[in-house]
Write an enzyme that holds these catalytic residues in place. Structure first.
Site, mmCIF file in Angstrom:
data_model
loop_
_atom_site.group_PDB
_atom_site.id
_atom_site.type_symbol
_atom_site.label_atom_id
_atom_site.label_comp_id
_atom_site.label_asym_id
_atom_site.label_seq_id
_atom_site.Cartn_x
_atom_site.Cartn_y
_atom_site.Cartn_z
ATOM 1 N N HIS A 1 32.166 47.035 37.019
ATOM 2 C CA HIS A 1 32.503 46.189 35.861
ATOM 3 C C HIS A 1 31.402 45.127 35.751
ATOM 4 C CE1 HIS A 1 36.780 47.588 36.824
ATOM 5 N NE2 HIS A 1 36.381 48.229 35.745
ATOM 6 N N GLU B 1 31.710 41.233 36.783
ATOM 7 C CA GLU B 1 32.281 40.855 38.086
ATOM 8 C C GLU B 1 31.100 40.540 38.998
ATOM 9 O OE1 GLU B 1 36.306 43.489 37.257
ATOM 10 O OE2 GLU B 1 35.185 43.861 39.120
ATOM 11 N N ARG C 1 32.576 43.740 30.791
ATOM 12 C CA ARG C 1 33.268 44.655 31.697
ATOM 13 C C ARG C 1 32.755 46.081 31.511
ATOM 14 N NH1 ARG C 1 37.898 44.684 34.797
ATOM 15 N NH2 ARG C 1 39.154 46.573 34.847
ATOM 16 N N GLU D 1 38.172 43.911 46.445
ATOM 17 C CA GLU D 1 38.593 43.278 45.177
ATOM 18 C C GLU D 1 38.883 41.812 45.437
ATOM 19 O OE1 GLU D 1 39.094 43.224 41.433
ATOM 20 O OE2 GLU D 1 39.715 45.288 41.919
ATOM 21 N N TYR E 1 43.415 43.098 32.186
ATOM 22 C CA TYR E 1 44.623 43.916 32.077
ATOM 23 C C TYR E 1 45.492 43.573 30.872
ATOM 24 C CZ TYR E 1 43.776 46.041 36.668
ATOM 25 O OH TYR E 1 43.257 46.742 37.725
#
Lengths: 309, 309
Positions: free
Chosen positions: A17, A20, A59, A174, A284
């Site tokens: 992504h 990130e 992303r 993560e 999300y």
């Protein structure tokens, strides 16, 4: 006693992504100088997985790359020219790291989340002793508190099709909370430490170290919970302040879960306690996920040693 | 004693940046039901300032809307069709709220930042008694700690050209830390409370209340500090963990400021103490800003009353 083949090739992905940032910057640095990720018994290859998204600090360009590692795409040699950029990229990555290429033994994929997930280790299977022992090693030896998120496929619609499927073994690191497009030094340093600890484990494994039977506490995915929405499918409520940042904490029947835009509390009305993860992750909202409900369980991890002939 | 004209029209903007979510959701709610922002003595108009960016949950489509409120754009009736979307939008907003339209008296613009700025009030001038008294009222009466950021133009290149210039008076409510694309209930509630407190002030002012002389502590902008960068103009260092989240705290000569990707500390080597703001704001990487250096000063705020006749 389980055995696994000696590890010859390890890939470390950043920028699966593109916004990130700690994975992006670690991998960029290792592409300049591989010394820190070099171990004597195997090859480590750093890779910016979605370079166009990284360039634009987004992303993804067309679709989420981390859902394109499907059997359908793995079977392709060349996707249709009209396919989304990330489908092309998944096919390319498979030709380099996957079964159509050098068949890398381990994929380590670096991610960030806006949720307060801490140093979360994501694994896709409760059956892979190598990965479970690596996770246990991280839990015991990294010096960091590491919740383990098990996305094993109990319900078909939760099919992940993520980068871990490229390799024989795989793990996602993560880390959060970190906003999209922001590089936090603290998270960068923890990400770096976790990768080093993975590589140390792999080297020890290759050298023949026996990893004894263990137990491992994991949070197994149950189902997703979406935000309350209005007729336009827009949010009509937010994560409740008492739930915000409480990833991995028990959510009991009757606990506050959402707060409507008008200020009314909506309580959790499930039958049993769950452990939310990915609470209020920015990416999300479009997926219809306010958080993932998980259950806590303890896995047995079998003894592990490298396979000799 | 200063006087100012009675306030007839107030605009509340959300979504000037499309991924700053608490303003977006407050304004969407008020567009459905204006009761909460209605006061007897003036008209309040909520507005999604950059609707296309809101729809796509991005800061902007082509260029930063909040730098397009320039004299050049204010003078336009119709921008060239090839102009960036946000130039078109600035001209439209000026025709509705600005001098080419109904000339609104007050613009309240709702923003979020990934920096730990708290309940920051941004003002553009130290000379506007009405806005200074409104800020003082927020500081004293909102029940929230509100640092005041003064962007008065001491150096021409810091020209803001932001939405506040549309109205006779203007204020930005810049709340953080909140990731882009995330709605935090806590911040939403604080944003709501600050808007209500502004509206209450304006109504009291219209009713003839006299606001006595005051002093007001502000952080005045000095200059920007960029990240250390490599030859590709990419970051070679991050905000140091000891500086991260320390917006409004003193940064003294010799204090840690950046941490290189290789782990070396870079210290602040200025001559005097400054007070950083907007530390590690996601949107400012592309602008070349790691933080803004400010100095603390105390303004005198003159007594204020509504102008009669």
């Amino acid at each position: 006693m389980s055995t696994a083949r000696v590890v010859r090739r390890v890939a470390v992905f950043g920028g699966t992504h593109g916004n990130e940032m700690s994975g992006v910057y670690l991998v960029k640095r290792w592409l300049q100088n591989q010394e820190a990720i070099t171990r004597p018994s195997f090859l480590t290859v750093p890779c910016i997985a979605n370079p166009r998204a990284v360039e634009r600090c987004r992303r993804y360009i067309d679709v989420d790359l981390n859902r394109q590692f499907t059997q359908e795409h793995f079977s392709m040699d060349f996707p249709p020219s009209t396919a989304p950029y990330e489908v092309h990229r998944a096919v390319e990555l498979n030709k380099k790291f996957g079964a159509k290429g050098e068949a890398f033994d381990v994929i380590i994929d670096l991610h960030n989340t806006t949720s307060n997930m801490g140093n979360c280790l994501i694994i896709g299977s409760s059956m892979d002793s190598f990965t479970l022992q690596m996770v246990k090693y991280l839990v015991q030896r990294s010096g960091l508190v590491c919740p383990v998120f098990l996305t094993e496929n109990t319900v078909p619609q939760l099919e992940m099709a993520d980068s871990k499927r490229l390799g024989v073994h795989g793990i996602s690191l993560e880390l959060g909370a970190q906003p999209q497009g922001v590089l936090l030094a603290d998270i960068y340093l923890r990400h770096e430490r976790l990768v080093h600890t993975c590589l140390d484990f792999i080297h020890k494994f290759n050298q023949g170290e026996v990893f004894p039977p263990e137990t491992l506490e994991v949070y197994r995915i149950l189902h997703v919970v979406d935000y309350p929405r209005n007729n336009d499918n827009d949010l009509s409520a937010m994560v409740h302040p008492e739930l915000q940042d409480k990833d991995w904490h028990p959510l009991k029947p009757g606990d506050p879960m959402f707060l409507t835009l008008d200020g009314e509390t909506i309580k959790y009305e499930g039958d049993s306690t769950v452990y939310p993860a990915f609470i209020n992750e920015a990416a999300y909202y479009e997926k219809g996920i306010a958080f993932w409900a998980t259950q806590k369980e303890t896995l047995n991890v079998t003894e592990l040693q490298v396979k000799t002939k």
